[in-house]
Design an enzyme around this catalytic site. Structure first.
Site, PDB file in Angstrom:
ATOM      1  N   ASP A   1       5.019  -2.060   0.439  1.00 16.95           N
ATOM      2  CA  ASP A   1       5.832  -2.139  -0.871  1.00 16.95           C
ATOM      3  C   ASP A   1       6.293  -0.871  -0.728  1.00 16.95           C
ATOM      4  O   ASP A   1       5.642   0.582  -0.955  1.00 16.95           O
ATOM      5  CB  ASP A   1       4.928  -2.575  -2.583  1.00 16.95           C
ATOM      6  CG  ASP A   1       5.705  -1.934  -3.244  1.00 16.95           C
ATOM      7  OD1 ASP A   1       6.692  -1.921  -3.174  1.00 16.95           O
ATOM      8  OD2 ASP A   1       4.700  -2.387  -4.548  1.00 16.95           O
TER       9      ASP A   1
ATOM     10  N   CYS B   1       1.290  -0.936 -15.249  1.00 13.97           N
ATOM     11  CA  CYS B   1       1.424  -2.178 -13.910  1.00 13.97           C
ATOM     12  C   CYS B   1       0.097  -1.863 -12.584  1.00 13.97           C
ATOM     13  O   CYS B   1       0.277  -2.820 -11.555  1.00 13.97           O
ATOM     14  CB  CYS B   1       2.592  -2.524 -13.523  1.00 13.97           C
ATOM     15  SG  CYS B   1       3.819  -2.263 -14.563  1.00 13.97           S
TER      16      CYS B   1
ATOM     17  N   LYS C   1      15.131   3.222  -9.198  1.00 14.74           N
ATOM     18  CA  LYS C   1      14.212   4.153  -8.381  1.00 14.74           C
ATOM     19  C   LYS C   1      15.062   4.942  -7.455  1.00 14.74           C
ATOM     20  O   LYS C   1      14.405   5.625  -7.436  1.00 14.74           O
ATOM     21  CB  LYS C   1      13.036   3.274  -7.859  1.00 14.74           C
ATOM     22  CG  LYS C   1      11.883   2.675  -9.799  1.00 14.74           C
ATOM     23  CD  LYS C   1      11.156   2.765  -8.883  1.00 14.74           C
ATOM     24  CE  LYS C   1       9.661   1.526  -9.761  1.00 14.74           C
ATOM     25  NZ  LYS C   1       8.743   0.916 -10.212  1.00 14.74           N
TER      26      LYS C   1
ATOM     27  N   HIS D   1       0.924  -2.209  -7.430  1.00 19.52           N
ATOM     28  CA  HIS D   1       1.719  -2.866  -8.313  1.00 19.52           C
ATOM     29  C   HIS D   1       1.535  -4.535  -8.538  1.00 19.52           C
ATOM     30  O   HIS D   1       1.593  -4.863  -7.555  1.00 19.52           O
ATOM     31  CB  HIS D   1       2.894  -2.835  -8.233  1.00 19.52           C
ATOM     32  CG  HIS D   1       4.133  -2.318  -9.568  1.00 19.52           C
ATOM     33  ND1 HIS D   1       4.480  -3.137  -9.832  1.00 19.52           N
ATOM     34  CD2 HIS D   1       4.555  -1.599 -10.090  1.00 19.52           C
ATOM     35  CE1 HIS D   1       5.147  -3.057 -10.262  1.00 19.52           C
ATOM     36  NE2 HIS D   1       5.208  -2.199 -11.431  1.00 19.52           N
TER      37      HIS D   1
HETATM   38  C1  PLP Z   1       8.878  -0.309  -9.318  1.00 19.40           C
HETATM   39  C2  PLP Z   1       7.619  -0.546  -8.545  1.00 19.40           C
HETATM   40  C3  PLP Z   1       7.585  -2.155  -8.804  1.00 19.40           C
HETATM   41  C4  PLP Z   1       8.833  -3.377  -9.049  1.00 19.40           C
HETATM   42  O1  PLP Z   1       9.968  -2.976  -8.169  1.00 19.40           O
HETATM   43  P1  PLP Z   1      11.082  -3.817 -10.038  1.00 19.40           P
HETATM   44  O2  PLP Z   1      12.317  -3.498  -9.121  1.00 19.40           O
HETATM   45  O3  PLP Z   1      10.743  -2.577 -11.148  1.00 19.40           O
HETATM   46  O4  PLP Z   1      11.047  -5.543  -9.970  1.00 19.40           O
HETATM   47  C5  PLP Z   1       6.951  -2.201  -7.337  1.00 19.40           C
HETATM   48  N1  PLP Z   1       5.929  -1.690  -6.882  1.00 19.40           N
HETATM   49  C6  PLP Z   1       6.263  -0.180  -6.812  1.00 19.40           C
HETATM   50  C7  PLP Z   1       4.909   0.662  -6.136  1.00 19.40           C
HETATM   51  C8  PLP Z   1       6.626   0.294  -7.940  1.00 19.40           C
HETATM   52  O5  PLP Z   1       6.724   1.378  -8.462  1.00 19.40           O
END
Ligand code: PLP
Length: 405
Positions: free
Chosen positions: A199, A363, A225, A122
């Site tokens: 991540d 993204c 999420k 991302h």
């Molecule tokens: C959504 C997401 C992010 C960013 O997270 P935010 O809390 O929206 O800043 C980073 N990495 C992955 C894989 C994501 O799905």
């Protein structure tokens, strides 16, 4: 005992609404998930009954709020099996957590040091490392994905060397759904003498996370999420890794002593939590994790995978559709593109039927380039989605296609 999806759905007020005259079918969970009443109530309840700024308080409300805030930290700790609450830093989201780590290790980077990323990261796990490339001369090394969307582990092994300072890769791709072999990635990186960040912004809601078993130096979660609020994320770091990391922002709470010509810093986690933290959001995240924790992760995975399979099988029978990401053990994220149709048009037409999917580069522009597309449409499934919703999605997709072709 199987999940009772009806009962789960009743806990999400938003799922009762209609969109364009149709019942909402929310298949954009990988971008942000809806929030159950338990989360909304935890936040309004705290604000209504026991709210003040946290820490250093000498009055009842300050103490009660601090207790709730620190309890949320302990909830996150147990959720990912971290050794202590001090390993958990609250951030404003996944993006800030990644920036915090990149910024904090920046000073340790010398020109020519290598940082290993995968092409399916991302942007929030890419751009902070570009900063280190621009500012300190770090060299970014990219690990490709194979045809099925799995990480090319041979290429990963080949890229590691004594120049590798840091490895930062996803635990689950937000586009391909690929779950990486994180424990092995960590082991190989450590063998090369590099630190590792995973991540977990996608993985956190679909997998049972155990940071001790993974052995990573850093792990990133985002609240919105995992059925929690926006404005909150969590960074796990080992005591050692956090100790080595330079502070990110300066301000209240993160200091020990401030003088005119000298400053010393507080210990983790406070060292990385300058200023008033997102108090209610952290408490909401704790409530979300408590809510999610009441279910069996295996059952969640089974349910979401069933939805994904059903959608995948139906899409497979449509000519001219291309599905991106079919690695075994992948998460419930279905990215696809259709010959001669722009993904944006698909998403807009599906919306007419109340169906929310995302279309764009998600993204993840390096991945789009790797796949040879400019964008994809993406349906992503969560705990509250149903088989009927998958069928409504497929039905609407057929209609949309016949309108567009
Ligand atoms: C959504 C997401 C992010 C960013 O997270 P935010 O809390 O929206 O800043 C980073 N990495 C992955 C894989 C994501 O799905």
């Amino acid at each position: 005992m199987a999940l009772n999806i009806d009962q789960i759905r009743q806990q999400f007020p938003i799922l009762r609404r209609e969109v364009n005259g149709h019942p909402l079918v929310y298949l954009d969970n990988a971008a942000s998930a809806q929030k159950p009443e338990a989360v909304l109530k935890a936040m309004t309840g705290q604000a209504s009954h026991a709210y003040a700024n946290v820490h250093r308080g000498l009055h009842t409300l300050a103490n009660e709020t601090t207790e709730a805030f620190e309890n949320a930290r302990a909830v996150v700790q147990r959720f990912i099996n971290a050794p202590a609450p001090e390993n958990i830093i609250f951030t404003k989201g996944g993006t800030e957590a990644m920036n915090l780590v990149a910024s904090g290790i920046g000073q340790q980077i010398q020109s020519g040091d290598e940082i290993v990323l995968s092409v399916m990261e991302h942007h929030s796990n890419i751009v902070p490392w570009h900063f280190l490339r621009e500012r300190y001369g770090a060299v970014l090394k990219w690990v490709p994905v194979l045809e099925d969307g799995s990480l090319d582990m041979q290429a990963y092994q080949d890229v590691l060397s004594e120049r590798t300072k840091f490895v930062s890769v996803t635990h689950m791709s937000n586009v391909l759904g690929t779950v990486t072999d994180a424990a092995r990635i960590v082991r190989l990186a450590h063998d090369a003498g590099a630190q590792v960040l995973l991540d977990g912004c996608q993985a956190g809601v679909h997998l049972d996370i155990d940071v001790e078993a993974l052995g990573c130096d850093f792990y990133v979660l985002t609240g919105h999420k995992i059925y929690g609020p926006t404005g909150i994320g969590a960074l796990y770091g080992t005591a050692e890794a956090l100790d080595r990391l330079a502070p990110y922002q300066g301000g209240g709470e993160m200091i020990e002593i401030v003088e005119q010509d000298r400053v010393t810093y507080n210990e983790a986690p406070h060292k990385f939590e300058a200023g008033t933290p997102p108090i209610l959001e952290a408490i909401g995240l704790g409530a979300a994790i408590d809510w999610l924790g009441a279910f069996d992760f295996e059952e969640i995975t089974e349910h979401e995978d069933r939805l994904y399979r059903r959608a995948f099988d139906a899409l497979s029978s449509i000519n001219g559709l291309r599905m991106h990401g079919q690695a075994s053990g992948k998460g419930p994220v279905l990215s696809f593109s259709a010959d001669g149709i722009h993904p944006h048009d698909i998403a807009q037409l599906l919306d007419r039927y109340g169906i929310a999917v995302r279309a764009g580069h998600h993204c993840a522009q390096p991945l789009m380039t790797h796949l040879g597309v400019s964008a994809t449409a993406r349906a992503s499934f969560g705990i509250y989605n149903t088989v009927e919703e998958v069928d409504a999605f497929i039905d609407a997709l057929h209609k949309a296609r016949s309108m567009l072709l």
